[in-house]
Scaffold this motif. Sequence first.
Motif, PDB file in Angstrom:
ATOM      1  N   ALA A 299      41.939  53.415  36.330  1.00  0.00           N
ATOM      2  CA  ALA A 299      41.164  52.415  35.594  1.00  0.00           C
ATOM      3  C   ALA A 299      41.317  51.029  36.190  1.00  0.00           C
ATOM      4  CB  ALA A 299      41.584  52.407  34.128  1.00  0.00           C
ATOM      5  N   LEU A 300      41.391  50.949  37.490  1.00  0.00           N
ATOM      6  CA  LEU A 300      41.556  49.667  38.157  1.00  0.00           C
ATOM      7  C   LEU A 300      40.339  48.792  37.881  1.00  0.00           C
ATOM      8  CD1 LEU A 300      43.392  48.076  40.060  1.00  0.00           C
ATOM      9  CD2 LEU A 300      42.083  49.020  41.948  1.00  0.00           C
ATOM     10  N   GLU A 301      40.580  47.628  37.320  1.00  0.00           N
ATOM     11  CA  GLU A 301      39.486  46.731  36.999  1.00  0.00           C
ATOM     12  C   GLU A 301      39.249  45.772  38.154  1.00  0.00           C
ATOM     13  OE1 GLU A 301      39.359  45.009  33.101  1.00  0.00           O
ATOM     14  OE2 GLU A 301      40.781  46.513  32.416  1.00  0.00           O
TER      15      GLU A 301
ATOM     16  N   GLY B 160      50.225  49.651  30.551  1.00  0.00           N
ATOM     17  CA  GLY B 160      50.041  48.267  30.952  1.00  0.00           C
ATOM     18  C   GLY B 160      48.999  47.579  30.101  1.00  0.00           C
ATOM     19  N   SER B 161      48.576  46.423  30.552  1.00  0.00           N
ATOM     20  CA  SER B 161      47.628  45.613  29.807  1.00  0.00           C
ATOM     21  C   SER B 161      46.214  45.821  30.329  1.00  0.00           C
ATOM     22  CB  SER B 161      48.007  44.133  29.919  1.00  0.00           C
ATOM     23  OG  SER B 161      47.035  43.350  29.265  1.00  0.00           O
ATOM     24  N   LEU B 162      45.358  46.394  29.506  1.00  0.00           N
ATOM     25  CA  LEU B 162      43.945  46.575  29.816  1.00  0.00           C
ATOM     26  C   LEU B 162      43.120  46.015  28.660  1.00  0.00           C
ATOM     27  CD1 LEU B 162      44.163  50.241  31.172  1.00  0.00           C
ATOM     28  CD2 LEU B 162      43.856  48.172  32.522  1.00  0.00           C
ATOM     29  N   ALA B 163      43.456  44.790  28.256  1.00  0.00           N
ATOM     30  CA  ALA B 163      42.880  44.193  27.052  1.00  0.00           C
ATOM     31  C   ALA B 163      41.353  44.128  27.089  1.00  0.00           C
ATOM     32  CB  ALA B 163      43.465  42.803  26.827  1.00  0.00           C
ATOM     33  N   ALA B 164      40.771  43.693  28.200  1.00  0.00           N
ATOM     34  CA  ALA B 164      39.308  43.563  28.256  1.00  0.00           C
ATOM     35  C   ALA B 164      38.638  44.925  28.120  1.00  0.00           C
ATOM     36  CB  ALA B 164      38.883  42.881  29.560  1.00  0.00           C
ATOM     37  N   LEU B 165      39.199  45.928  28.772  1.00  0.00           N
ATOM     38  CA  LEU B 165      38.667  47.289  28.651  1.00  0.00           C
ATOM     39  C   LEU B 165      38.802  47.789  27.220  1.00  0.00           C
ATOM     40  CD1 LEU B 165      37.710  50.090  29.657  1.00  0.00           C
ATOM     41  CD2 LEU B 165      40.096  50.553  30.272  1.00  0.00           C
ATOM     42  N   GLU B 166      39.980  47.649  26.646  1.00  0.00           N
ATOM     43  CA  GLU B 166      40.204  48.152  25.290  1.00  0.00           C
ATOM     44  C   GLU B 166      39.361  47.407  24.265  1.00  0.00           C
ATOM     45  OE1 GLU B 166      44.454  47.959  25.243  1.00  0.00           O
ATOM     46  OE2 GLU B 166      44.648  49.912  26.232  1.00  0.00           O
ATOM     47  N   ASP B 167      39.114  46.119  24.474  1.00  0.00           N
ATOM     48  CA  ASP B 167      38.209  45.379  23.595  1.00  0.00           C
ATOM     49  C   ASP B 167      36.807  45.980  23.651  1.00  0.00           C
ATOM     50  OD1 ASP B 167      40.195  43.666  22.763  1.00  0.00           O
ATOM     51  OD2 ASP B 167      39.523  41.971  24.002  1.00  0.00           O
ATOM     52  N   GLN B 168      36.333  46.267  24.868  1.00  0.00           N
ATOM     53  CA  GLN B 168      35.002  46.887  24.993  1.00  0.00           C
ATOM     54  C   GLN B 168      34.969  48.235  24.295  1.00  0.00           C
ATOM     55  OE1 GLN B 168      33.543  47.339  29.003  1.00  0.00           O
ATOM     56  NE2 GLN B 168      32.734  45.261  29.043  1.00  0.00           N
ATOM     57  N   MET B 169      36.026  49.010  24.463  1.00  0.00           N
ATOM     58  CA  MET B 169      36.052  50.355  23.878  1.00  0.00           C
ATOM     59  C   MET B 169      36.002  50.321  22.363  1.00  0.00           C
ATOM     60  SD  MET B 169      38.811  52.165  26.407  1.00  0.00           S
ATOM     61  CE  MET B 169      38.668  53.803  25.698  1.00  0.00           C
ATOM     62  N   THR B 170      36.614  49.327  21.755  1.00  0.00           N
ATOM     63  CA  THR B 170      36.647  49.277  20.294  1.00  0.00           C
ATOM     64  C   THR B 170      35.495  48.480  19.692  1.00  0.00           C
ATOM     65  OG1 THR B 170      38.170  47.395  20.375  1.00  0.00           O
ATOM     66  CG2 THR B 170      39.144  49.590  20.162  1.00  0.00           C
ATOM     67  N   ASP B 171      34.915  47.545  20.453  1.00  0.00           N
ATOM     68  CA  ASP B 171      33.878  46.663  19.913  1.00  0.00           C
ATOM     69  C   ASP B 171      32.453  47.069  20.265  1.00  0.00           C
ATOM     70  OD1 ASP B 171      35.950  45.151  18.935  1.00  0.00           O
ATOM     71  OD2 ASP B 171      35.822  43.621  20.500  1.00  0.00           O
ATOM     72  N   TYR B 172      32.262  47.931  21.267  1.00  0.00           N
ATOM     73  CA  TYR B 172      30.912  48.219  21.756  1.00  0.00           C
ATOM     74  C   TYR B 172      30.087  48.966  20.705  1.00  0.00           C
ATOM     75  CZ  TYR B 172      27.079  49.921  24.596  1.00  0.00           C
ATOM     76  OH  TYR B 172      25.828  50.203  25.089  1.00  0.00           O
TER      77      TYR B 172
ATOM     78  N   PRO C 167      28.498  47.764  28.790  1.00  0.00           N
ATOM     79  CA  PRO C 167      29.963  47.791  28.789  1.00  0.00           C
ATOM     80  C   PRO C 167      30.489  48.184  30.167  1.00  0.00           C
ATOM     81  CG  PRO C 167      29.123  49.789  27.810  1.00  0.00           C
ATOM     82  CD  PRO C 167      27.925  48.926  28.128  1.00  0.00           C
ATOM     83  N   ASP C 168      30.554  47.232  31.086  1.00  0.00           N
ATOM     84  CA  ASP C 168      30.867  47.507  32.488  1.00  0.00           C
ATOM     85  C   ASP C 168      32.219  48.183  32.696  1.00  0.00           C
ATOM     86  OD1 ASP C 168      32.171  45.214  31.666  1.00  0.00           O
ATOM     87  OD2 ASP C 168      31.378  43.950  33.257  1.00  0.00           O
ATOM     88  N   ARG C 169      33.261  47.699  32.047  1.00  0.00           N
ATOM     89  CA  ARG C 169      34.589  48.285  32.207  1.00  0.00           C
ATOM     90  C   ARG C 169      34.638  49.692  31.618  1.00  0.00           C
ATOM     91  NH1 ARG C 169      35.161  42.882  31.877  1.00  0.00           N
ATOM     92  NH2 ARG C 169      36.756  41.921  33.163  1.00  0.00           N
ATOM     93  N   MET C 170      34.029  49.853  30.473  1.00  0.00           N
ATOM     94  CA  MET C 170      34.003  51.161  29.830  1.00  0.00           C
ATOM     95  C   MET C 170      33.212  52.160  30.687  1.00  0.00           C
ATOM     96  SD  MET C 170      33.282  51.963  25.816  1.00  0.00           S
ATOM     97  CE  MET C 170      31.559  51.541  25.831  1.00  0.00           C
TER      98      MET C 170
END
Length: 169
Positions: free
Chosen positions: A27-29, A108-120, A129-132
């Motif tokens: 999941a490399l951003e 580790g910290s994947l805050a932007a990804l996890e935000d997309q996963m929960t908010d999309y 949702p680019d990261r997702m």
Amino acid sequence: VYLQDRKLGTGRGSSKKAAEEAAAHAALELLRKESPAGWAKVALQAYRDHKADRIVAETNQGGDMVETIFRSINATVSYQGVHASRGKYSRAEPVAALYEQGRVSHVGSLAALEDQMTDYDPQVASRSPDRMDALVWALTALMLEQGTTGLLDYYAQLNEEMKALRENG
């Protein structure tokens, strides 16, 4: 863009370190606000740093441009373009099942990804949702495609090989 490595954890020391590197590979951003040559250089450096098997990129919006940029910097990079032929929901459904089964976890910290996963919410979202999307492509390739070995299968196989070495050894 994500990096694909089917040998995650090989020769990397402690299991925590292997898990951290596996998360980095899967999941490399690499989503940055840079020029195409800029993000390609970042992706290629990560490809080298992590000794990844290949770079995989969705080509729906960039077509052949993405591969052309990578190859203009490194002509021998292992590259695979993927094209979305199904909608986001139908592509993500099997990956969501992996999470429900407890087969995927984040390290580790994947805050932007996890935000997309929960908010999309596709009904009201104004942006893709680019990261997702990158995560769905990565987990599909690593754990769901025919002929691939998922991480759990990989570690089970590695465990069996280590047992055999201890018994014979």
